[in-house]
Design an enzyme around this catalytic site. Structure first.
Site, short mmCIF file in Angstrom:
data_model
loop_
_atom_site.label_atom_id
_atom_site.label_comp_id
_atom_site.label_asym_id
_atom_site.label_seq_id
_atom_site.Cartn_x
_atom_site.Cartn_y
_atom_site.Cartn_z
N HIS A 121 0.80 -1.23 0.00
CA HIS A 121 0.00 0.00 0.00
C HIS A 121 0.84 1.28 0.00
CE1 HIS A 121 -3.63 -2.27 0.51
NE2 HIS A 121 -3.32 -2.69 1.72
N ASP A 157 -3.13 -10.96 -1.64
CA ASP A 157 -3.63 -10.38 -0.39
C ASP A 157 -5.12 -10.08 -0.54
OD1 ASP A 157 -4.06 -8.06 1.64
OD2 ASP A 157 -1.99 -8.64 2.03
#
Length: 382
Positions: A121, A157
């Site tokens: 991220h 993920d």
């Protein structure tokens, strides 16, 4: 690596790494022939600048030393609180990823795993979603600089791999494929099937945004129907994959329900793809995973074992000494075998036909329709 610690109340507890390495060691994975466990020093600025702006690196260093909150750069939020040594700890993760990638690319090793990595991220100019520095971006750019023509990045993920996608949005040399829970129900709210990349890289950004509640067979069907044909068509020189294990049904932060067994199957699939299309060149990372004791150590021990070419069966017994240690730390009993049982039915291949009543099939088709034509692949048929 255990120094990457946002505090005792934060979901990303570094104990998950400690427990994983304890379990892998007790099961003999770290002593398998050819396995080498190495450390990493904090990354230099030159390495960090592979993924981040100079002003952001300076901000992280400053916050790390002074405790200063810097919301402009995402430092000091609930997700990314400032902690002493943050710059050095996050830098070790990046250094580990870059050195591992370079070792794979040079042929010094066949596979490498950076379990502390997968910080997908982090953005060029700010921290996001528990991620300070983006090790995957730095690793991919390092091997591109070393001569790789194409790299495939596969992100499994539960959260969309937005930071890696953004870094390579308009770079035709990098295929980013993210199989995640839909942004309609999960952070960061991005990663839709119609997001296909910039004007110079159409079709190299791929998103499979699954509905909440997706289980083993449909999750694996999505991977087999999208990831496999695209990676084959892209023909990368190296595969980099992110194996955050927060898609598990016990994970407290997500809404998927994917067993340890299915995640092990997906790891095997990525490993085999790397051998098929990239001469075995494979860097795997960790990522999310917040069922710290029940899930993460088993999933990531499977990842280490697969990379070591000594896979563990799901029925392998978890050593009693490890279970007693973990139970003493967490105060509840731990699983006794390395699998969950998983869904009994194997996933249907896409060639078996599209079911318009199946919400996962509709997602798969939407992604295939958006991306496959850019690779001269048929969205409807294999």
């Amino acid at each position: 690596m255990l120094g990457y610690d946002f505090g005792p109340q934060h979901p990303m507890n570094p104990l998950r790494l400690d427990l994983t390495f304890r379990l892998a060691r007790e099961l003999g994975v770290l002593d398998a022939p050819g396995v080498e466990v190495v450390g990493a020093e904090p990354a230099s600025d030159d390495v960090l600048l592979l993924a981040h702006d100079p002003a952001y690196v300076a901000a992280v260093r400053r916050a790390s030393a002074t405790g200063e909150v810097d919301l402009e750069h995402g430092l000091g939020t609930e997700d990314d609180p400032v902690f002493p040594g943050m710059h050095e700890a996050a830098g070790r993760i990046v250094e580990g990823g870059v050195r591992a990638a370079e070792a794979v690319w040079s042929g010094a090793v066949e596979h490498a795993v950076n379990l502390a990595g997968g910080m997908h991220h982090a953005m060029p100019d700010h921290a996001s979603g528990f991620c300070v520095y983006n090790d995957a971006v730095a690793a991919i750019r390092a091997v591109l600089a070393a001569g790789a023509r194409r790299v495939a990045y596969v992100d499994l993920d539960a959260h969309h791999g937005d930071g890696v996608e953004r870094a390579f949005w308009d770079d035709p040399r990098v295929l980013t494929v993210s199989v995640h829970e839909s942004g309609h129900t999960l952070f960061p709210g991005t990663g839709h099937p119609t997001d296909v990349g910039g004007p110079h890289a159409r079709g190299t950004v791929v998103n499979v945004a699954l509905p909440a509640g997706t289980r083993d067979t449909r999750w694996l069907r999505a991977i087999g129907s999208v990831v496999v044909p695209l990676v084959r068509a892209f023909a990368p020189d190296m595969v980099v994959s992110q194996h955050g294990c927060d898609a598990h049904g016990l994970d407290p932060l997500t809404n998927l329900s994917v067993s340890v067994d299915a995640q092990r199957e997906a790891m095997t699939l990525v490993h085999d793809l790397a051998h098929e299309v990239a001469g075995g060149r494979w860097l795997a990372t960790g990522g999310g995973g917040y069922a710290v004791a029940q899930v993460v150590p088993r999933v990531w021990t499977h990842l280490l074992a697969i990379a070591a070419h000594h896979p563990l069966e799901p029925g392998t017994v978890v050593p009693k000494s490890w279970r007693l240690h973990a139970a003493d730390v967490f105060g509840f009993p731990l699983p006794v075998v390395m699998g969950d049982g998983g869904d009994a039915a194997p996933p249907r291949p896409w060639s078996s036909g599209y079911d318009p009543a199946d919400d996962v099939d509709r997602v798969i088709l939407a992604t295939r329709q958006a991306v496959f034509p850019w690779h001269d692949l048929d969205p409807l048929y294999d």
